[in-house]
Structures are given as structure tokens and as C-alpha cells.
Design a protein around this motif. Structure first.
Motif, PDB file in Angstrom:
ATOM      1  N   HIS A  24       0.767  -1.107  -0.185  1.00 43.47           N
ATOM      2  CA  HIS A  24       0.064   0.073   0.059  1.00 43.47           C
ATOM      3  C   HIS A  24       0.789   1.173   0.009  1.00 43.47           C
ATOM      4  CE1 HIS A  24      -2.486   2.954   2.231  1.00 43.47           C
ATOM      5  NE2 HIS A  24      -3.299   2.837   1.052  1.00 43.47           N
ATOM      6  N   ARG A  29      -2.864   0.861  -3.921  1.00 44.84           N
ATOM      7  CA  ARG A  29      -3.838   0.873  -2.846  1.00 44.84           C
ATOM      8  C   ARG A  29      -4.981  -0.220  -3.055  1.00 44.84           C
ATOM      9  NH1 ARG A  29      -6.374   6.383  -0.837  1.00 44.84           N
ATOM     10  NH2 ARG A  29      -8.250   5.585   0.255  1.00 44.84           N
ATOM     11  N   ALA A  32      -3.766  -3.624  -2.302  1.00 39.68           N
ATOM     12  CA  ALA A  32      -3.545  -3.608  -0.886  1.00 39.68           C
ATOM     13  C   ALA A  32      -4.974  -4.016  -0.233  1.00 39.68           C
ATOM     14  CB  ALA A  32      -2.880  -2.439  -0.352  1.00 39.68           C
ATOM     15  N   ARG A  33      -5.947  -3.226  -0.807  1.00 40.41           N
ATOM     16  CA  ARG A  33      -7.223  -3.343  -0.116  1.00 40.41           C
ATOM     17  C   ARG A  33      -7.687  -4.810  -0.543  1.00 40.41           C
ATOM     18  NH1 ARG A  33     -10.101   1.212  -1.774  1.00 40.41           N
ATOM     19  NH2 ARG A  33     -10.263   0.411  -3.782  1.00 40.41           N
ATOM     20  N   THR A  62      -7.204   2.027   3.208  1.00 37.82           N
ATOM     21  CA  THR A  62      -6.973   1.696   1.689  1.00 37.82           C
ATOM     22  C   THR A  62      -8.455   2.039   1.062  1.00 37.82           C
ATOM     23  OG1 THR A  62      -8.118  -0.574   2.267  1.00 37.82           O
ATOM     24  CG2 THR A  62      -5.737  -0.214   2.074  1.00 37.82           C
TER      25      THR A  62
END
Length: 176
Positions: A24, A29, A32-33, A62
Motif C-alpha cells: 500500500h 492501494r 492492498a485493499r 485503503t
């Protein structure tokens, strides 16, 4: 435990969370989420409270929608409270996550204050900022503690600038 589910060592999950957080911070992002949500599904809503707290804390960062970010930050705070409650209920177990949870409280409340500012709820933001300042008393005089205390001071200034002066806030307390 259900078929196909394995017990995951707490250290393993926290390490994996840390790896996704690096992803992230590197700028991905969305991925990562996605990965953090996969970890959330893996540990479940009844998994280890420290793992859930840490995971929800980073999942909030995120999110694209401020309401979703608030929801994850509230989950993180609830899990932190649960972890502390478990530790208080079984002191003989010597729950090793308790110092880690205490160190997270200032950041948890700071994030909630930021959420409430974005959602134009200054009174709720002030409440959590006050709690962040109080919780920061347990932080060591190290890089992490210094960063969190500085972030609290910046948030106090931001809140005052965005919503006008408020009685009782004043400048941060100076250490002798």
C-alpha cells in the motif's frame, strides 16, 4: 474448526499484514485493499482481537469512501477494546498483545478524528482527538511516539482552522 480452515499463527498474520501495508505504501492501494480483505476473510470476525484490530486499522487507510474508512476504523477500535478486555479478564495468561494494543490507541483515535473531520462532524473529531492525546501518554519517547504526538498536534491545528477556535484546546502541553 471447519474443514479446509487452518489455525494461523498470530505472528504469521501480523507479518502478512505488514507485507501488504508495504504494498500500500508503495502505491498499490487497490491491490492492498484486496489482499487485506482476503486476510480479513481468513481470520474472520471472531479471530484474534489484535489481528483484527491491526487489520481493520490498515484496511481503513485503503478505503476510497470516508464512510467506509470510518466503519473500518470503528472496527479497529472495537477489536482493540476487545483485546484489552480479554487481557483484563485473564491476567494470568499474560496476553502479549496488550502493550501493542495500548500503543495503537492514540493512532486509532487520531484516525477516527480525521474521519470525522472529513465527514464534517467536528464535535466527534474533537472527542477522538482528546482521546488520542490522552492515550499518547503511554507512548515511549521514540520515533513512533514522536510521530504520533506530532500528528496529534497537526490534527489539533487542522481542526481549529477548519471549525474555528474551541474553548479548552489551547496549545499542546510542554514537557519540562
Amino acid at each position: 474448526m471447519a474443514d479446509g480452515q487452518e489455525q494461523v499463527a498470530p505472528d504469521s498474520v501480523l507479518t502478512r499484514i505488514g507485507q501488504v501495508v508495504m504494498l500500500h505504501h508503495a502505491g498499490d492501494r487497490e491491490e492492498a485493499r484486496h489482499r487485506l480483505l482476503g486476510l480479513w476473510a481468513e481470520i474472520g470476525v471472531h479471530g484474534d482481537a489484535l489481528q483484527r484490530c491491526t487489520l481493520a486499522h490498515y484496511l481503513a487507510d485503503t478505503q476510497d469512501d470516508p464512510e467506509d474508512e470510518l466503519a473500518w476504523d470503528l472496527r479497529a477500535l472495537a477489536a482493540a477494546n476487545e483485546a484489552e478486555g480479554e487481557a483484563a479478564g485473564d491476567r494470568s495468561a499474560g496476553y502479549e498483545g496488550m502493550p501493542a494494543v495500548r500503543a495503537l490507541y492514540p493512532s486509532l483515535h487520531l484516525n477516527l478524528a480525521a474521519d470525522y473531520i472529513r465527514l464534517a462532524r467536528p464535535d466527534a473529531a474533537r472527542t477522538h482527538l482528546h482521546r488520542a492525546r490522552g492515550a499518547a501518554r503511554v507512548l515511549a519517547a521514540d520515533t513512533y511516539g514522536d510521530r504520533v504526538r506530532a500528528a496529534i498536534r497537526r490534527m489539533e491545528i487542522r481542526l481549529e482552522e477548519e471549525s474555528g477556535p474551541t474553548g479548552g484546546w489551547g496549545p499542546p502541553r510542554q514537557r519540562p
